[in-house]
Motif scaffolding. Structure first.
Motif, PDB file in Angstrom:
ATOM      1  N   THR A 470       0.852  -1.185   0.000  1.00 39.46           N
ATOM      2  CA  THR A 470       0.000   0.000   0.000  1.00 39.46           C
ATOM      3  C   THR A 470       0.895   1.244   0.000  1.00 39.46           C
ATOM      4  O   THR A 470       2.094   1.159   0.271  1.00 39.46           O
ATOM      5  N   THR A 513      -2.495  -1.611  -3.330  1.00 38.69           N
ATOM      6  CA  THR A 513      -3.820  -1.758  -2.721  1.00 38.69           C
ATOM      7  C   THR A 513      -3.997  -0.727  -1.609  1.00 38.69           C
ATOM      8  O   THR A 513      -3.061  -0.029  -1.217  1.00 38.69           O
ATOM      9  N   ARG A 514      -5.218  -0.668  -1.088  1.00 42.24           N
ATOM     10  CA  ARG A 514      -5.544   0.296  -0.033  1.00 42.24           C
ATOM     11  C   ARG A 514      -4.999  -0.177   1.318  1.00 42.24           C
ATOM     12  O   ARG A 514      -4.776  -1.369   1.521  1.00 42.24           O
ATOM     13  N   GLY A 519     -10.035  -1.040   3.191  1.00 44.07           N
ATOM     14  CA  GLY A 519     -10.420  -2.135   2.298  1.00 44.07           C
ATOM     15  C   GLY A 519      -9.238  -3.008   1.954  1.00 44.07           C
ATOM     16  O   GLY A 519      -8.577  -2.791   0.925  1.00 44.07           O
ATOM     17  N   ASP A 521      -6.717  -5.535   0.561  1.00 44.31           N
ATOM     18  CA  ASP A 521      -6.513  -6.177  -0.747  1.00 44.31           C
ATOM     19  C   ASP A 521      -7.299  -5.521  -1.868  1.00 44.31           C
ATOM     20  O   ASP A 521      -7.254  -5.996  -3.014  1.00 44.31           O
ATOM     21  N   GLN A 522      -8.009  -4.429  -1.589  1.00 41.68           N
ATOM     22  CA  GLN A 522      -8.755  -3.739  -2.639  1.00 41.68           C
ATOM     23  C   GLN A 522      -7.823  -2.789  -3.394  1.00 41.68           C
ATOM     24  O   GLN A 522      -6.962  -2.136  -2.787  1.00 41.68           O
ATOM     25  N   ASN A 528      -3.196   3.922  -8.855  1.00 39.99           N
ATOM     26  CA  ASN A 528      -2.616   2.584  -8.902  1.00 39.99           C
ATOM     27  C   ASN A 528      -1.377   2.577  -9.791  1.00 39.99           C
ATOM     28  O   ASN A 528      -1.310   3.282 -10.800  1.00 39.99           O
ATOM     29  N   LEU A 540      -7.599 -11.030  -6.373  1.00 43.77           N
ATOM     30  CA  LEU A 540      -9.043 -11.098  -6.140  1.00 43.77           C
ATOM     31  C   LEU A 540      -9.722 -11.147  -7.504  1.00 43.77           C
ATOM     32  O   LEU A 540      -9.677 -10.169  -8.258  1.00 43.77           O
ATOM     33  N   VAL A 543     -11.567  -8.258  -9.339  1.00 46.35           N
ATOM     34  CA  VAL A 543     -11.410  -7.053  -8.522  1.00 46.35           C
ATOM     35  C   VAL A 543     -10.003  -6.481  -8.651  1.00 46.35           C
ATOM     36  O   VAL A 543      -9.818  -5.306  -8.969  1.00 46.35           O
ATOM     37  N   SER A 544      -9.002  -7.320  -8.363  1.00 46.19           N
ATOM     38  CA  SER A 544      -7.622  -6.850  -8.330  1.00 46.19           C
ATOM     39  C   SER A 544      -7.110  -6.509  -9.731  1.00 46.19           C
ATOM     40  O   SER A 544      -7.661  -6.953 -10.750  1.00 46.19           O
TER      41      SER A 544
END
Length: 778
Positions: A470, A513-514, A519, A521-522, A528, A540, A543-544
């Motif tokens: 992160t 990620t955050r 969140g 793994d978001q 990014n 994910l 998502v990822s």
């Protein structure tokens, strides 16, 4: 009610007599295939606690059993020419035949009908019964008839055992280990009456085959065992139940677990499994009879509480199953641990351990008996063992002094000596700014260094901006970051005697990620950065970000980043370095087949998948001072079909050991969201244990280690060399000092500024402990 018990073992007989005693109006029949007062088997064992339970439920039966049983507190180990004994363990041994005869006689006295020499083929044979108890043993015919409902899970274990007897009497529960040219044999020995002793001989399948015992008949097998254990038997022969070959043949243990314990049959009548028909527990902790007896007690209790008429049966059986399931699984898990210990002890412990540590390991094999519980059972033995362990750690102890608990013994590797065996595990804090650790990190890590741990790790520190999990993760890719870490290291070294460690890593496909509280793994909402890994990957699904596969040029660049971070960690004053090869981050992504689908020399076999992580490690080791240690954190189990297994982890550890690693930090999982880990206290310690013994490299145990008793048990048993504690250190920076006070170890040093609180805390815990005494043995 009309009740039929199919099978005249302990469960069926004891339930029958308890229900008849509770309500003489019940029509109860026990159907048994053997003749009256005729059975097979040698001795059975159950605990003092089960005996106490039996006294409460039927004092008359308990008195009869007490007159016939043998009670002993001591466990004796015979190993490598030594005999070691520990007391306070509390077992009851009685002949199986004698026990059943007592239960049969009590049933007759109370008016239970006993039907012998009758083979019950189905619960349908008793259509007028309100309740059928299927207590027909491990090979239950009733369970098999309804296996689609009961859903049994039956696992056959690899060790072979033969259940024998002897007229030689022993005054302790004795375990004898003997080595042959092909491997180790062990005997479980306990007296069950004034004339006879049970003598169970066990060995791994490959040892059994190597000796040709698969071709041996009954007499040849007995003669072989008499020769192996001649020193223990001292001329006494071994005996077998010749009329019942199942009691004397070499067997494999079968673990039985059923998803459902009861049903309503085609006649609308209820059928419930009990005893070995529904669950088995290995003889390594002698709990099979205990489970059967306590099944009978609990089902009777539920009828007593809810009503013992036919209209209550469904409610009773539902409540009974839930009430017994937890305790049964607890005992089965303990028995499983004990069973696995005996299955692997020959290859894992027998050659490596001296008798003192082997004894401790054996006593704690089920993980139900902890370090402090051993102190309750036999404080003199445990204190002697703590002294033995401390001396081997280089601690000099005056004759009048007590030895420190295992977690407070020092540990030396290369040029670094830790004052104790407790590690503050690396824990992501997501609080750096542009990779620079600030005041938060100084306070966070400094507080934990003052809290008593021997080694304090900073969180995973990233080797490049792109390698951060992160934006809040620290790095070691600029001189400013290096200076910030030097500030922390200097503070820890100036104000405490803890050592400071830095874990370096690259997040790979889990980067960009955050922070966790926004969140975990978001992907970032914005900003990014491009990510890369061993193979294209989306952590994910849907998502990822999708990572790109690293080129050889990328690999060279990242390796150089690791080397630069290593040099900055050394310049910052870190005492210890750890290479992060776990949890699905970049180097872990190369190791796991779930995340590495490369077709070049860095993919395919485990050897190939390890190639790049080992190249990175070699470069790091060359850049790191030779007098400072390096550990490697690995995921020892992916918990996904087709992923890394504990067996693979041994090979991974061997590879890093050969490359110069000093220690393996044994974590697991977090490689795939498809994982299905099995949690529990100290749930990852078995990985550290296996790697330590089979790969021959020191290990760090981590995962659900939350109290001193856990750490002391792990270290004393030789299951790991250090214990890393994570979440408890978030809740309490002074976890180590607090746990010392809890167990009454007052010799640990506190920071001088806090010493006025030391005596108060120790006094508080001492009063609490005194108020709780006496404590029952587990």
């Amino acid at each position: 009610m009309k009740i039929v018990c199919i099978g005249g073992g302990p469960a069926g007989l004891y339930f029958a007599l308890l229900m008849k005693r509770q309500n003489a109006g019940h029509d109860i029949t026990v159907v048994e295939r053997n003749k009256p007062y005729d059975t097979f088997g040698w001795g059975v064992v159950f605990s003092d606690a089960t005996m106490d339970n039996m006294r409460q439920w039927d004092a008359a039966t308990a008195r009869e059993i007490e007159q016939a049983f043998n009670h002993w507190d001591d466990i004796e180990l015979r190993f490598k020419g030594r005999s070691i004994r520990s007391g306070g363990h509390g077992f009851v041994g009685i002949g199986r035949k004698k026990l059943l005869n007592i239960l049969q006689a009590r049933c007759e006295e109370l008016g239970v009908k006993l039907v012998f020499e009758t083979e019950a083929k189905s619960d349908a044979d008793y259509p007028d019964a309100d309740l059928v108890i299927a207590s027909d043993g491990i090979n239950s015919r009733i369970r098999t008839l309804h296996q689609d409902i009961f859903k049994p899970d039956i696992v056959t274990r690899p060790n072979r055992f033969i259940w024998l007897g002897t007229k030689k009497l022993y005054d302790a529960f004795t375990f004898d280990f003997q080595r042959t040219e092909h491997g180790w044999f062990q005997a479980h020995i306990y007296k069950f009456d004034d004339q006879t002793t049970t003598f169970i001989v066990e060995c791994p399948e490959h040892v059994w085959l190597a000796h040709g015992l698969d071709q041996a008949d009954q007499e040849e097998s007995i003669a072989f065992c008499e020769k192996i254990f001649a020193d223990t038997l001292q001329g006494e022969p071994l005996m077998t139940n010749a009329r019942h070959l199942r009691g004397s043949a070499w067997l494999n243990f079968q673990r039985v677990v059923c998803e459902q314990w009861w049903l309503q049959n085609a006649h609308g009548r209820h059928v419930v499994l009990m005893g070995d028909a529904v669950h088995t527990a290995h003889f390594a902790i002698g709990s099979g009879t205990k489970l059967a007896i306590e099944d009978a007690i609990e089902l009777t209790r539920q009828f007593q509480l809810l009503g013992d008429g036919p209209e209550h049966i469904t409610e009773v059986l539902t409540t009974y199953q839930e009430a017994r399931r937890i305790e049964t699984l607890r005992l089965q898990n303990a028995a499983w641990n004990a069973m696995e210990w005996f299955e692997v002890c020959g290859e894992r412990y027998c050659d490596q351990f001296e008798p003192e540590q082997f004894m401790y390991s054996m006593l704690t094999r089920s993980q139900r008996i902890s370090h402090e519980n051993l102190r309750l059972r036999d404080s003199a033995w445990l204190e002697g063992y703590e002294r033995w362990l401390s001396e081997r750690a280089g601690v000099r102890i005056a004759p009048e002094q007590k030895a420190p608990p295992p977690m407070f013994t020092p540990y030396a590797v290369r040029g670094v000596t830790l004052k104790n065996r407790i590690v503050v595990s690396p824990m992501a804090q997501y609080s750096a700014v542009e990779g620079v650790p600030g005041d938060f990190h100084l306070v966070h890590l400094g507080a934990r260094a003052m809290g008593g741990a021997g080694l304090v790790f900073a969180e995973m520190t990233c080797v490049s901006p792109e390698g951060r999990i992160t934006p809040g993760c620290p790095g070691l890719y600029t001189d400013e970051q290096g200076h910030a870490f030097a500030r922390i290291a200097d503070w820890i070294h100036t104000h405490t005697d803890a050592k400071f460690g830095i874990q370096i890593g690259h997040a790979g496909a889990k980067a960009s990620t955050r922070v966790a509280w926004e969140g975990a793994d978001q992907p970032l909402v914005s900003g990014n950065w491009a990510i890369m890994s061993a193979s294209p990957q989306q952590y994910l699904a849907g998502v990822s970000q999708v990572s790109r596969a690293m080129t050889h040029a990328d690999m060279d660049t990242v390796k150089a980043h690791f080397v630069a971070a290593t040099r900055r960690a050394d310049a910052a004053g870190a005492d210890w370095l750890e290479l992060h090869c776990a949890h699905g981050y970049l180097l872990s992504g190369f190791i796991s087949p779930l995340t590495n689908q490369r077709q070049d020399e860095y993919g395919g076999s485990l050897e190939n998948r390890l190639r790049y992580p080992l190249e990175v490690f070699a470069a790091v080791r060359a850049a790191w001072p030779q007098d400072k240690p390096i550990s490697v954190r690995i995921s020892a189990h992916d918990w996904v079909e087709g992923g890394i297994t504990p067996s693979d982890a041994v090979d991974i550890a061997k590879a890093f050991k050969a490359a110069g690693a000093d220690m393996i930090d044994c974590s697991s999982g977090q490689v795939s969201k498809q994982e299905q880990p099995v949690y529990g206290r100290m749930f990852q310690t078995p990985f550290a244990d296996r790697i330590r013994q089979e790969a021959g490299i020191p290990t760090i145990a981590v995962g659900a280690i939350s109290e001193a008793d856990h750490a002391n048990s792990i270290l004393a048993a030789g299951r790991a060399d250090l214990c890393a504690v994570a979440r408890p250190h978030l809740a309490n920076p002074a976890w180590t000092l607090t746990e010392a006070a809890k167990i009454g170890y007052t010799l640990v040093a506190w920071p001088k500024q806090y010493r006025s609180g030391k005596a108060q805390m120790e006094s508080l815990f001492a009063r609490e402990k005194a108020a709780q005494a006496p404590t029952e043995k587990a």
